[in-house]
Design an enzyme around this catalytic site. Structure first.
Site, mmCIF file in Angstrom:
data_model
loop_
_atom_site.group_PDB
_atom_site.id
_atom_site.type_symbol
_atom_site.label_atom_id
_atom_site.label_comp_id
_atom_site.label_asym_id
_atom_site.label_seq_id
_atom_site.Cartn_x
_atom_site.Cartn_y
_atom_site.Cartn_z
ATOM 1 N N ARG A 1 4.282 -7.451 -3.749
ATOM 2 C CA ARG A 1 2.600 -7.318 -3.414
ATOM 3 C C ARG A 1 2.813 -5.484 -3.735
ATOM 4 N NH1 ARG A 1 1.161 -5.128 1.807
ATOM 5 N NH2 ARG A 1 -0.720 -4.759 1.341
ATOM 6 N N CYS B 1 -2.710 -5.194 11.393
ATOM 7 C CA CYS B 1 -1.731 -6.341 10.858
ATOM 8 C C CYS B 1 -0.544 -5.762 10.789
ATOM 9 C CB CYS B 1 -2.052 -5.848 9.733
ATOM 10 S SG CYS B 1 -1.373 -5.539 7.925
#
Ligand code: EPZ
Length: 417
Positions: free
Chosen positions: A396, A116
């Site tokens: 987020r 990621c």
């Protein structure tokens, strides 16, 4: 796609309330799976990672009610044990559901979280610990098929104080047979928040925050009501934003002792900081470079504050050498800061920042959650207009940042493009 349009150069002054901790609410949401009752969670941050976690719980069959910053979760009817790949991909930390699903069902199917934005995100410590507790794990088609009808407590020395691995083991051990002792456990405050939540359900856990966590398996766990701790990284981010604009602000609803490392560095940089209960006041009119920052596991300087603090050091007097010891590739924000005139030389895990008198606005792109925060801080300090794209990264973990910063006098708009 949405962007933030920021006109820099305004000093941030006023009062801001700090949200609940993203890195607490995620393991706590997973923990609701082991409760035979309704859990009421207060001070829940209204961020996209929370919504993703709630979507996972609903997909598994949980009853979820979400009213403002209070979430009610009832997992008594949860029969499913497989998290859809699309949801796993939305949030890497979904791996935290593994331990709880095993605790509840004795089995779980999740897709491999994979690499990621911060470099490879292995979960070897999670998996080897679960295997020690009697779980068999098969990887096929990018999925992990886990089975462990009887979880056995055991000694688990962690090779690295992994936050997620510590949390997954606690969740797998809470209803296991016997006692589990995690040594070299992560000491982050979010571990203690999870311990408190589980104990409020009737679990028997002690030692969170000390590096050795002892979990004695119990049978029934009930629902409970819990208030999530403040987000120490959001606190760090807004402290850096005020300092970068030479402002003066009061942060409410904080937990100052969770920010000791950063507060001490900010004082060395010439900022005035006062703590009183859950209040943290910061004032800064002359910002010096910190000279050396080395990210470490808690209670050291937090890796999650590295990018926001780098945004601040771009406009400090002098040079700062950053060493990122936790993640392999957590400097993606540097190229974007350089577009704003920052003088930064990255070399592997080291990055040297030479402070400049002024940054200039530019079109930049958020690369990840905390890298996006760094760009907001730099934009607030810069001359002119900065447009930050891909702000879904920032959403987020930060609850309506444009409202918080506008409240402090910033000129920031969320615009549709
Ligand atoms: C948690 O991630 C946080 N996320 C991260 O915050 C934070 O940066 C990190 O802890 C460190 O404090 C949540 O709590 C949801 P780790 P986690 O396991 O659990 C290696 C943010 O910005 N490792 O402590 O994934 C790993 O590659 C996010 O809010 C293994 O090698 O972090 C990394 O280099 C980003 N094998 C280091 O350990 C494993 O099995 C730290 O990882 C697990 C981890």
């Amino acid at each position: 796609m949405q962007r933030f349009r920021i006109e820099g150069g305004k000093s941030l002054c006023g009062v801001v309330d700090i949200q609940g901790a993203k890195n607490s609410i995620l393991p706590i949401m997973a923990a609701t799976l082991v409760a035979d009752g309704e859990c009421v969670i207060e001070n829940c941050p209204d961020i996209s990672d929370t919504h993703t976690a709630l979507e996972i719980l609903r997909t598994l069959g949980a009853l979820v009610k979400h009213r403002g910053n209070t979430v009610t979760v009832d997992c008594r009817n949860v029969l499913d044990y497989e998290i859809p790949d699309a949801l796993m991909r939305k949030m890497r930390s979904s791996v935290i559901f593994l331990g709880a699903l095993l605790s509840r069902h004795g089995k779980a199917v999740i897709s491999f979280p994979g690499g990621c934005e911060l470099g490879p995100r292995p979960i070897d410590l999670h998996l080897s610990a679960l295997e020690k507790m009697g779980v068999t794990i098969r990887e096929e088609f990018g999925c992990l098929f886990c089975n462990g009808t009887v979880l056995e407590g055991c000694e688990i020395p962690l090779a690295f104080p992994s936050v997620g691995a510590t949390e997954n083991i606690m969740l797998a051990a809470v209803r296991a047979k016997g006692t589990t002792v995690i040594t070299n456990a992560a000491k982050e405050p979010e571990i203690e928040d999870l311990q408190n939540f589980l104990n409020e359900m009737g679990a028997n856990i002690c030692g969170a925050g000390t590096g050795t966590v002892v979990i004695r398996g119990v049978n029934g766990l009930t629902g409970c009501t819990h208030r999530v701790i403040p987000d120490r990284i959001v606190t760090a981010t807004y402290l850096c934003a005020v300092a970068a604009t030479r402002g003066n602000a009061l942060l409410r609803g904080t937990c100052p002792q969770h920010n000791r490392a950063l507060v001490s560095v900010l004082r060395q940089c010439g900022c005035e900081l006062e703590e009183q209960g859950d209040l943290l006041r910061i004032a800064c009119d002359n910002l010096l470079a910190a000279r050396r920052i080395r990210t470490m596991p808690y209670p050291g300087f937090p890796t999650d504050a590295q990018a926001p603090f780098m945004g601040l050091m771009c406009v400090a007097k002098g040079s700062t050498v950053f060493v990122e010891t936790i993640f392999e590739n957590r400097y993606k924000h540097i190229a974007e800061l350089q577009r704003m005139g920052a003088h930064i030389t990255p070399e592997g895990r080291v990055a040297v920042v030479e402070g400049v008198r002024r940054l200039h606005g530019a079109p930049v792109q958020a690369t990840d959650l905390r890298g996006g925060a760094a760009l907001m801080i730099a934009a607030l300090a810069a001359d002119g207009i900065t447009e930050i794209s891909d702000i879904y990264h920032i959403d987020r973990g930060y609850e309506r940042p444009e409202q918080v910063l506008s409240q402090l006098g910033a000129s920031i708009l969320r615009v549709e493009h």
